[in-house]
Design a protein around this motif. Structure first.
Motif, PDB file in Angstrom:
ATOM      1  N   TYR A 120       1.147  -1.496  -0.001  1.00 22.14           N
ATOM      2  CA  TYR A 120      -0.134  -0.091  -0.348  1.00 22.14           C
ATOM      3  C   TYR A 120       0.645   0.886   0.216  1.00 22.14           C
ATOM      4  N   HIS A 121       2.031   1.448   0.732  1.00 17.26           N
ATOM      5  CA  HIS A 121       2.526   2.769   1.101  1.00 17.26           C
ATOM      6  C   HIS A 121       3.803   2.509   0.371  1.00 17.26           C
ATOM      7  N   ASN A 122       4.390   1.498  -0.345  1.00 21.32           N
ATOM      8  CA  ASN A 122       5.522   1.932  -1.289  1.00 21.32           C
ATOM      9  C   ASN A 122       5.062   1.651  -2.256  1.00 21.32           C
ATOM     10  N   THR A 123       3.812   1.037  -2.626  1.00 18.97           N
ATOM     11  CA  THR A 123       4.186   0.021  -4.385  1.00 18.97           C
ATOM     12  C   THR A 123       2.826   0.787  -4.910  1.00 18.97           C
ATOM     13  N   PHE A 124       1.956   0.909  -3.772  1.00 19.67           N
ATOM     14  CA  PHE A 124       0.297   1.504  -4.580  1.00 19.67           C
ATOM     15  C   PHE A 124       0.973   3.445  -4.202  1.00 19.67           C
ATOM     16  N   LEU A 125       0.527   3.745  -3.262  1.00 18.21           N
ATOM     17  CA  LEU A 125       0.771   5.186  -2.634  1.00 18.21           C
ATOM     18  C   LEU A 125       1.788   5.685  -3.479  1.00 18.21           C
ATOM     19  N   GLY A 126       2.692   4.989  -2.915  1.00 17.40           N
ATOM     20  CA  GLY A 126       4.544   5.381  -3.154  1.00 17.40           C
ATOM     21  C   GLY A 126       5.194   5.682  -2.815  1.00 17.40           C
ATOM     22  N   SER A 127       4.509   6.885  -1.374  1.00 18.78           N
ATOM     23  CA  SER A 127       5.064   7.571  -0.848  1.00 18.78           C
ATOM     24  C   SER A 127       5.470   6.904   0.464  1.00 18.78           C
ATOM     25  N   GLY A 128       6.093   6.251   1.197  1.00 18.43           N
ATOM     26  CA  GLY A 128       6.466   5.414   1.685  1.00 18.43           C
ATOM     27  C   GLY A 128       5.995   5.979   2.871  1.00 18.43           C
ATOM     28  N   SER A 129       7.063   6.081   4.037  1.00 17.92           N
ATOM     29  CA  SER A 129       6.031   7.006   5.491  1.00 17.92           C
ATOM     30  C   SER A 129       6.019   7.925   5.367  1.00 17.92           C
ATOM     31  N   TYR A 130       5.167   9.299   6.373  1.00 18.83           N
ATOM     32  CA  TYR A 130       5.294  10.146   6.297  1.00 18.83           C
ATOM     33  C   TYR A 130       6.231  10.690   7.474  1.00 18.83           C
ATOM     34  N   VAL A 131       6.954  11.628   7.029  1.00 18.27           N
ATOM     35  CA  VAL A 131       8.173  12.455   7.696  1.00 18.27           C
ATOM     36  C   VAL A 131       7.935  13.430   8.545  1.00 18.27           C
ATOM     37  N   GLY A 132       6.690  13.872   8.300  1.00 19.08           N
ATOM     38  CA  GLY A 132       6.706  15.595   8.668  1.00 19.08           C
ATOM     39  C   GLY A 132       5.594  15.935   7.910  1.00 19.08           C
ATOM     40  N   ASN A 133       4.647  17.498   8.726  1.00 21.27           N
ATOM     41  CA  ASN A 133       3.887  18.106   8.566  1.00 21.27           C
ATOM     42  C   ASN A 133       3.422  19.470   8.680  1.00 21.27           C
ATOM     43  N   THR A 134       3.199  20.661   8.365  1.00 24.65           N
ATOM     44  CA  THR A 134       3.261  21.878   8.659  1.00 24.65           C
ATOM     45  C   THR A 134       2.195  21.537   9.433  1.00 24.65           C
ATOM     46  N   TRP A 135       2.709  22.702  10.107  1.00 21.63           N
ATOM     47  CA  TRP A 135       1.177  23.485  11.393  1.00 21.63           C
ATOM     48  C   TRP A 135       1.529  25.032  11.639  1.00 21.63           C
ATOM     49  N   ARG A 136       0.492  25.280  11.708  1.00 19.20           N
ATOM     50  CA  ARG A 136      -1.295  24.897  11.771  1.00 19.20           C
ATOM     51  C   ARG A 136      -1.388  25.028  10.131  1.00 19.20           C
ATOM     52  N   PRO A 137      -2.955  24.482  10.141  1.00 19.70           N
ATOM     53  CA  PRO A 137      -3.475  23.914   9.019  1.00 19.70           C
ATOM     54  C   PRO A 137      -3.651  25.690   8.097  1.00 19.70           C
ATOM     55  N   THR A 138      -2.860  25.342   7.119  1.00 16.51           N
ATOM     56  CA  THR A 138      -3.032  27.188   6.188  1.00 16.51           C
ATOM     57  C   THR A 138      -3.442  27.250   4.880  1.00 16.51           C
ATOM     58  N   ALA A 139      -4.180  27.534   4.135  1.00 13.36           N
ATOM     59  CA  ALA A 139      -3.988  27.743   2.527  1.00 13.36           C
ATOM     60  C   ALA A 139      -2.679  27.209   1.960  1.00 13.36           C
ATOM     61  N   ALA A 140      -2.739  26.917   0.568  1.00 14.57           N
ATOM     62  CA  ALA A 140      -1.563  26.842  -0.362  1.00 14.57           C
ATOM     63  C   ALA A 140      -1.526  27.138  -1.500  1.00 14.57           C
ATOM     64  N   VAL A 141      -0.819  28.268  -1.984  1.00 14.00           N
ATOM     65  CA  VAL A 141      -0.602  28.635  -3.792  1.00 14.00           C
ATOM     66  C   VAL A 141       0.105  26.838  -4.035  1.00 14.00           C
ATOM     67  N   LEU A 142      -1.523  26.276  -4.603  1.00 19.40           N
ATOM     68  CA  LEU A 142      -1.200  24.868  -5.465  1.00 19.40           C
ATOM     69  C   LEU A 142      -1.033  24.829  -6.464  1.00 19.40           C
ATOM     70  N   ARG A 143       0.421  23.930  -7.656  1.00 17.14           N
ATOM     71  CA  ARG A 143       0.772  24.219  -8.646  1.00 17.14           C
ATOM     72  C   ARG A 143       0.299  23.119  -9.448  1.00 17.14           C
ATOM     73  N   VAL A 144      -0.211  23.357 -10.658  1.00 16.28           N
ATOM     74  CA  VAL A 144      -0.850  21.983 -11.189  1.00 16.28           C
ATOM     75  C   VAL A 144       0.186  21.602 -12.220  1.00 16.28           C
ATOM     76  N   GLU A 145       1.139  19.958 -12.261  1.00 14.55           N
ATOM     77  CA  GLU A 145       2.215  19.436 -12.697  1.00 14.55           C
ATOM     78  C   GLU A 145       1.415  18.712 -14.083  1.00 14.55           C
ATOM     79  N   ASP A 146       0.336  18.470 -13.924  1.00 12.93           N
ATOM     80  CA  ASP A 146      -0.105  17.396 -15.073  1.00 12.93           C
ATOM     81  C   ASP A 146      -1.263  17.858 -15.437  1.00 12.93           C
ATOM     82  N   ARG A 147      -1.488  18.640 -16.727  1.00  9.93           N
ATOM     83  CA  ARG A 147      -2.659  19.642 -17.678  1.00  9.93           C
ATOM     84  C   ARG A 147      -3.353  18.953 -18.181  1.00  9.93           C
ATOM     85  N   ARG A 148      -2.428  18.022 -18.746  1.00 10.09           N
ATOM     86  CA  ARG A 148      -3.575  16.456 -19.671  1.00 10.09           C
ATOM     87  C   ARG A 148      -4.743  15.234 -18.778  1.00 10.09           C
ATOM     88  N   HIS A 149      -3.988  15.237 -18.191  1.00  8.61           N
ATOM     89  CA  HIS A 149      -5.171  14.262 -17.051  1.00  8.61           C
ATOM     90  C   HIS A 149      -6.848  15.493 -16.473  1.00  8.61           C
TER      91      HIS A 149
END
Length: 269
Positions: A120-149
Motif C-alpha cells: 500500500y505505502h510503497n507500491t500503490f501510494l509510492g510515498s513510503g512513510s510520513y516524515v513531517g507536516n506543516t502546522w497550523r493548517p493553512t492554505a497553500a498555492v498549488l501548482r498543476v503539474e499535469d494539465r492533461r489529466h
C-alpha cells in the motif's frame, strides 16, 4: 451501518457506485473532515447521478461487498486487518478505483499507524512513510503539474487551496516512473505553516500533494484536515475543506474520471 445516497431519480440507474470507508475516531480535525465529506459528497452524487454509500465497518472491505462498487474512498485511516488489506489489493489489481484523503496515506513507525503494509505505502501510494507536516493548517498555492489529466482539466495553472495540514514523505515521488504528480505546492506558498515549532514551517522544497499511480486507477489527495481550536480547548472548527470552489472542482473531476472507467491518453496508461 451503511448509509446510502443515490444521485438522480430513484428509478434511474446510477452512473457508478461509490463506497466511502471511514473511522472518524482519531483526532478532531479528521473527524470534522469526515463529517463534512459525508455531507458534501451526497450533494455531488445528486448533481452527477452516481450513488454514494458510507460505512465505518471496515469488515465490509471484502470481495463480495466491493463487487457492488466501482469506486472506493478512504476518507481517513486505512485497513489494518490482513484479510481486509488483501481484499483491497485484489480489488485494485483487478480494475477497481480508489480515492484516498490525507490521513489515509499516513504511516509512521513507531505509532498507532505503523508502516507495516509495504504494498500500500510503497507500491500503490509510492510515498513510503510520513516524515513531517506543516502546522497550523493553512492554505497553500498549488501548482498543476499535469494539465492533461482529466482530474485537472478545469483548473488554472495555480490556485489557492483550502486550509490544510500538509504532509511530507520519505520517498521522492518524482523518481518513481509509475507516479504521475497532479498537484504540488507552489514556491509562492513559502513560508508555509505558522508553527510555533520551527520544523512545522516549510521554507523551501518540493512537496507533491495529489498524485496518481499509472498502474492503478487511483488518486491520493493530501487534503482532508480541518483547522480546529485545540489551544483554547473548544475544539471549534476554524476551517472547512469543501468551502473552496476550485479544489472541489478538482475532486469532482477526479471522482468522475475514476467512475467513468475510461482510459486517458497513452502517457498515463
Amino acid at each position: 451501518m451503511l448509509g446510502t445516497v443515490t444521485g438522480g431519480l430513484a428509478q434511474k440507474k446510477p452512473a457508478f457506485r461509490v463506497i466511502a470507508f471511514y473511522t472518524a475516531k482519531n483526532d478532531q480535525a479528521h473527524i470534522s473532515y469526515v463529517h463534512e465529506a459525508n455531507a458534501w459528497f451526497p450533494t455531488v452524487a445528486k448533481q452527477h447521478h452516481f450513488a454514494y454509500d458510507t460505512t465505518s465497518n471496515w469488515s465490509n472491505l471484502n470481495a463480495a461487498f466491493l463487487a457492488n462498487y466501482q469506486v472506493v474512498l478512504f476518507l481517513d485511516t486505512r485497513p489494518d486487518d490482513p484479510a481486509q488489506r488483501a481484499a483491497f489489493q485484489q480489488y485494485m489489481e483487478h480494475g477497481g478505483a480508489w480515492m484516498g484523503f490525507h490521513f489515509a496515506g499516513f504511516a509512521l513507525t513507531p505509532s498507532s499507524y505503523p508502516q507495516n503494509w509495504d504494498w500500500y505505502h510503497n507500491t500503490f501510494l509510492g510515498s513510503g512513510s510520513y516524515v513531517g507536516n506543516t502546522w497550523r493548517p493553512t492554505a497553500a498555492v498549488l501548482r498543476v503539474e499535469d494539465r492533461r489529466h482529466p482530474a485537472t482539466r478545469h483548473l488554472p495553472p495555480t490556485f489557492t487551496s483550502a486550509p490544510n495540514e500538509w504532509y511530507k514523505w520519505s520517498n521522492d515521488l518524482r523518481t518513481n516512473p509509475a507516479i504521475d504528480i497532479l498537484l504540488a505546492i507552489d514556491p509562492r506558498s513559502f513560508p508555509l505553516g505558522t508553527g510555533p515549532k520551527p520544523h512545522e514551517i516549510w521554507h523551501s522544497g518540493y512537496y507533491p500533494v495529489v498524485w496518481t499511480n499509472k498502474n492503478f486507477r487511483m488518486i491520493y489527495v493530501n487534503m482532508g484536515h480541518n483547522d480546529i481550536d485545540y489551544e483554547h480547548g473548544t475544539n471549534k472548527e476554524l476551517s472547512f475543506t469543501f468551502q473552496n470552489k476550485l479544489q472541489n472542482q478538482f475532486i469532482v473531476d477526479g471522482l468522475l474520471w475514476l467512475g467513468s472507467r475510461k482510459k486517458i491518453s497513452p502517457a498515463h496508461n
